[in-house]
Structures are given as structure tokens and as C-alpha cells.
Design a protein around this motif. Structure first.
Motif, PDB file in Angstrom:
ATOM      1  N   ASP A   4       0.727  -1.294  -0.049  1.00 56.92           N
ATOM      2  CA  ASP A   4       0.015  -0.148   0.180  1.00 56.92           C
ATOM      3  C   ASP A   4       0.934   1.291   0.274  1.00 56.92           C
ATOM      4  OD1 ASP A   4      -2.187  -1.697  -0.046  1.00 56.92           O
ATOM      5  OD2 ASP A   4      -2.625  -1.264   1.940  1.00 56.92           O
ATOM      6  N   LEU A   5       0.521   2.106  -0.862  1.00 57.49           N
ATOM      7  CA  LEU A   5       1.340   3.603  -0.995  1.00 57.49           C
ATOM      8  C   LEU A   5       0.474   4.505  -0.324  1.00 57.49           C
ATOM      9  CD1 LEU A   5       2.118   3.346  -4.723  1.00 57.49           C
ATOM     10  CD2 LEU A   5       3.330   2.410  -2.997  1.00 57.49           C
ATOM     11  N   SER A   6       1.206   5.263   0.467  1.00 54.67           N
ATOM     12  CA  SER A   6       0.629   6.481   1.423  1.00 54.67           C
ATOM     13  C   SER A   6       1.213   7.662   1.128  1.00 54.67           C
ATOM     14  CB  SER A   6       0.441   5.882   2.994  1.00 54.67           C
ATOM     15  OG  SER A   6      -0.313   6.753   3.380  1.00 54.67           O
ATOM     16  N   GLY A   7       0.694   8.463   0.527  1.00 53.39           N
ATOM     17  CA  GLY A   7       1.191  10.061   0.432  1.00 53.39           C
ATOM     18  C   GLY A   7       1.562  10.557  -0.933  1.00 53.39           C
ATOM     19  N   THR A   8       1.387  11.679  -0.937  1.00 55.49           N
ATOM     20  CA  THR A   8       2.127  12.544  -2.084  1.00 55.49           C
ATOM     21  C   THR A   8       3.414  12.137  -2.447  1.00 55.49           C
ATOM     22  OG1 THR A   8       0.444  13.908  -2.273  1.00 55.49           O
ATOM     23  CG2 THR A   8       2.407  14.432  -3.391  1.00 55.49           C
ATOM     24  N   GLY A   9       4.116  11.581  -3.530  1.00 52.70           N
ATOM     25  CA  GLY A   9       5.464  11.502  -3.685  1.00 52.70           C
ATOM     26  C   GLY A   9       5.875   9.933  -3.573  1.00 52.70           C
ATOM     27  N   THR A  10       4.938   9.121  -3.094  1.00 51.05           N
ATOM     28  CA  THR A  10       5.218   7.702  -2.852  1.00 51.05           C
ATOM     29  C   THR A  10       5.456   6.966  -4.186  1.00 51.05           C
ATOM     30  OG1 THR A  10       4.020   7.728  -0.860  1.00 51.05           O
ATOM     31  CG2 THR A  10       4.556   5.556  -1.728  1.00 51.05           C
ATOM     32  N   THR A  11       6.316   6.138  -4.461  1.00 52.42           N
ATOM     33  CA  THR A  11       6.301   5.892  -5.881  1.00 52.42           C
ATOM     34  C   THR A  11       6.610   4.111  -5.943  1.00 52.42           C
ATOM     35  OG1 THR A  11       8.725   5.631  -6.080  1.00 52.42           O
ATOM     36  CG2 THR A  11       7.802   7.576  -6.868  1.00 52.42           C
ATOM     37  N   PHE A  12       6.264   3.508  -6.969  1.00 52.10           N
ATOM     38  CA  PHE A  12       6.381   1.904  -6.945  1.00 52.10           C
ATOM     39  C   PHE A  12       6.942   1.639  -8.522  1.00 52.10           C
ATOM     40  CE2 PHE A  12       4.820  -2.178  -8.559  1.00 52.10           C
ATOM     41  CZ  PHE A  12       5.474  -3.102  -7.671  1.00 52.10           C
ATOM     42  N   THR A  13       7.959   0.843  -8.543  1.00 47.15           N
ATOM     43  CA  THR A  13       8.616   0.715  -9.923  1.00 47.15           C
ATOM     44  C   THR A  13       8.586  -0.959 -10.158  1.00 47.15           C
ATOM     45  OG1 THR A  13       9.751   2.805  -9.737  1.00 47.15           O
ATOM     46  CG2 THR A  13      10.545   1.209 -11.498  1.00 47.15           C
ATOM     47  N   THR A  14       8.384  -1.388 -11.183  1.00 48.22           N
ATOM     48  CA  THR A  14       8.727  -2.746 -11.411  1.00 48.22           C
ATOM     49  C   THR A  14       9.202  -2.808 -12.902  1.00 48.22           C
ATOM     50  OG1 THR A  14       7.864  -5.171 -11.062  1.00 48.22           O
ATOM     51  CG2 THR A  14       6.310  -3.489 -12.212  1.00 48.22           C
ATOM     52  N   THR A  15       9.735  -4.256 -13.179  1.00 47.89           N
ATOM     53  CA  THR A  15      10.256  -4.024 -14.647  1.00 47.89           C
ATOM     54  C   THR A  15       9.307  -5.443 -15.268  1.00 47.89           C
ATOM     55  OG1 THR A  15      12.417  -3.537 -13.994  1.00 47.89           O
ATOM     56  CG2 THR A  15      12.435  -4.890 -16.130  1.00 47.89           C
ATOM     57  N   PHE A  16       9.298  -5.194 -16.301  1.00 53.04           N
ATOM     58  CA  PHE A  16       8.245  -6.258 -17.163  1.00 53.04           C
ATOM     59  C   PHE A  16       9.263  -6.746 -18.341  1.00 53.04           C
ATOM     60  CE2 PHE A  16       5.169  -3.572 -15.516  1.00 53.04           C
ATOM     61  CZ  PHE A  16       4.059  -4.197 -15.048  1.00 53.04           C
ATOM     62  N   THR A  17       9.763  -8.170 -18.103  1.00 50.64           N
ATOM     63  CA  THR A  17      10.635  -8.724 -19.000  1.00 50.64           C
ATOM     64  C   THR A  17      10.113  -9.682 -19.984  1.00 50.64           C
ATOM     65  OG1 THR A  17      10.852 -10.488 -17.412  1.00 50.64           O
ATOM     66  CG2 THR A  17      12.541  -8.640 -17.292  1.00 50.64           C
ATOM     67  N   THR A  18       8.734  -9.942 -19.953  1.00 54.02           N
ATOM     68  CA  THR A  18       8.076 -10.954 -20.782  1.00 54.02           C
ATOM     69  C   THR A  18       7.051 -10.283 -21.501  1.00 54.02           C
ATOM     70  OG1 THR A  18       8.625 -12.667 -19.171  1.00 54.02           O
ATOM     71  CG2 THR A  18       7.079 -13.227 -20.863  1.00 54.02           C
ATOM     72  N   PRO A  19       6.880 -10.437 -22.645  1.00 57.75           N
ATOM     73  CA  PRO A  19       5.977 -10.062 -23.767  1.00 57.75           C
ATOM     74  C   PRO A  19       4.460 -10.383 -23.163  1.00 57.75           C
ATOM     75  CG  PRO A  19       7.771 -10.504 -24.938  1.00 57.75           C
ATOM     76  CD  PRO A  19       7.999 -11.088 -23.948  1.00 57.75           C
ATOM     77  N   GLY A  20       3.502  -9.631 -22.999  1.00 59.32           N
ATOM     78  CA  GLY A  20       2.334  -9.826 -22.864  1.00 59.32           C
ATOM     79  C   GLY A  20       1.404  -8.767 -22.461  1.00 59.32           C
ATOM     80  N   THR A  21       0.232  -8.986 -22.029  1.00 59.27           N
ATOM     81  CA  THR A  21      -0.673  -7.847 -21.476  1.00 59.27           C
ATOM     82  C   THR A  21      -1.123  -7.853 -20.015  1.00 59.27           C
ATOM     83  OG1 THR A  21      -1.494  -7.658 -23.779  1.00 59.27           O
ATOM     84  CG2 THR A  21      -3.168  -6.641 -21.974  1.00 59.27           C
ATOM     85  N   TYR A  22      -0.744  -7.123 -19.175  1.00 61.20           N
ATOM     86  CA  TYR A  22      -0.634  -6.977 -17.826  1.00 61.20           C
ATOM     87  C   TYR A  22      -1.611  -6.076 -17.541  1.00 61.20           C
ATOM     88  CZ  TYR A  22       3.902  -9.527 -18.345  1.00 61.20           C
ATOM     89  OH  TYR A  22       4.714 -10.295 -18.706  1.00 61.20           O
ATOM     90  N   ASP A  23      -2.735  -6.706 -17.060  1.00 62.96           N
ATOM     91  CA  ASP A  23      -3.745  -5.753 -16.402  1.00 62.96           C
ATOM     92  C   ASP A  23      -3.616  -5.633 -14.737  1.00 62.96           C
ATOM     93  OD1 ASP A  23      -5.333  -5.092 -18.692  1.00 62.96           O
ATOM     94  OD2 ASP A  23      -6.313  -7.164 -18.607  1.00 62.96           O
ATOM     95  N   TYR A  24      -3.881  -4.384 -14.290  1.00 63.48           N
ATOM     96  CA  TYR A  24      -3.644  -4.044 -12.609  1.00 63.48           C
ATOM     97  C   TYR A  24      -4.728  -3.144 -12.293  1.00 63.48           C
ATOM     98  CZ  TYR A  24      -1.655   0.229 -14.242  1.00 63.48           C
ATOM     99  OH  TYR A  24      -1.299   1.681 -14.937  1.00 63.48           O
ATOM    100  N   GLU A  25      -4.865  -3.161 -10.987  1.00 63.82           N
ATOM    101  CA  GLU A  25      -5.932  -2.470 -10.270  1.00 63.82           C
ATOM    102  C   GLU A  25      -5.320  -2.036  -8.977  1.00 63.82           C
ATOM    103  OE1 GLU A  25      -9.124  -5.117 -10.408  1.00 63.82           O
ATOM    104  OE2 GLU A  25      -8.356  -5.975  -8.589  1.00 63.82           O
TER     105      GLU A  25
END
Length: 134
Positions: free
Chosen positions: A96-117
Motif C-alpha cells: 500500500d502506497l501512502s502519501g504524495t510522492g510515494t512511488t512503486f517501480t517494477t520491470t516487465f521482461t516478458t511480452p504480454g498484456t498485464y492488467d492491474y488495479e
């Protein structure tokens, strides 16, 4: 006088060597920077910085690229998260991210369609996104 000429000659030879390259042609090239797609988390929405799509924010990236989500709104305090949707290829979701400026980064290595919510706000606001990896 003789020392001055000799010193000048040595300096001239050193400068000539540098000017002729003096580089190691066998040295590997530095790796290219990894592209990063940016998604803003604005109260109740995921918004693609690249193309302004929202709920779903849709970004197309080459395999090996990163996506960074950044909470940018100064609105009410709360939390958001990024989680793969059921049936979508899995990827590491965020805490869970809380507050302005909070970030999350991930790398996608395999081709495909990734849905998120955002599992906390998908029902109330429809907070969804999609990463298409080619």
C-alpha cells in the motif's frame, strides 16, 4: 634551454597520443538506459503520463522496460496499491502506497498484456490500468 625543449617534446607526444584516440576498442559499450513508463496516481485514477489515458491507464513498452507509478495528488490522505488483476499474467504488485510522492517501480521482461488495479478503489473509482509489453 635543452630541458625546456625536451619537456615540450614529451608534452607534445602525450597530447598527440590522446588526440589519436587512445581508447580501448575492445571495451564493452555501456548498457543503454532502461526505458521507464510513468503512471500518475491521482485521486481515484491511474493516468498514463505518456498518453493521458486513465482508468484504464494504458502504456505500451518494450520488454525489459520499467513502469513507475507515482502518487502525485495532494488530496486526502489514504492509500493506493498496484496489483495484477485476476486472470492477468502475474507481476510483483506494490505494498500500500501512502502519501504524495510515494512511488512503486517494477520491470516487465516478458511480452504480454498485464492488467492491474488498485484493490482498495477498483469498485468505487474503477482504478485500473494496463501495460502492454512487446
Amino acid at each position: 634551454m635543452r630541458i625546456a625543449r625536451r619537456t615540450t617534446g614529451v608534452v607534445a607526444l602525450a597530447l598527440a597520443a590522446v588526440a589519436c584516440g587512445g581508447e580501448d576498442n575492445n571495451a564493452p559499450n555501456p548498457p543503454a538506459p532502461v526505458p521507464i513508463a510513468e503512471v500518475s496516481i491521482i485521486f481515484g485514477s491511474f493516468v498514463s503520463v505518456k498518453n493521458a489515458t486513465s482508468n484504464p491507464a494504458i502504456d505500451t513498452i518494450p520488454a525489459g522496460s520499467k513502469v513507475r507509478w507515482t502518487w502525485v495528488n495532494p488530496g486526502p490522505v489514504g492509500t493506493h496499491n498496484i496489483r495484477p488483476t485476476l486472470g492477468s499474467p502475474n507481476f510483483p504488485g506494490s505494498a500500500d502506497l501512502s502519501g504524495t510522492g510515494t512511488t512503486f517501480t517494477t520491470t516487465f521482461t516478458t511480452p504480454g498484456t498485464y492488467d492491474y488495479e488498485c484493490t482498495l478503489h477498483v469498485v468505487a473509482f474503477g482504478m485500473r490500468g494496463r501495460v502492454v509489453v512487446q
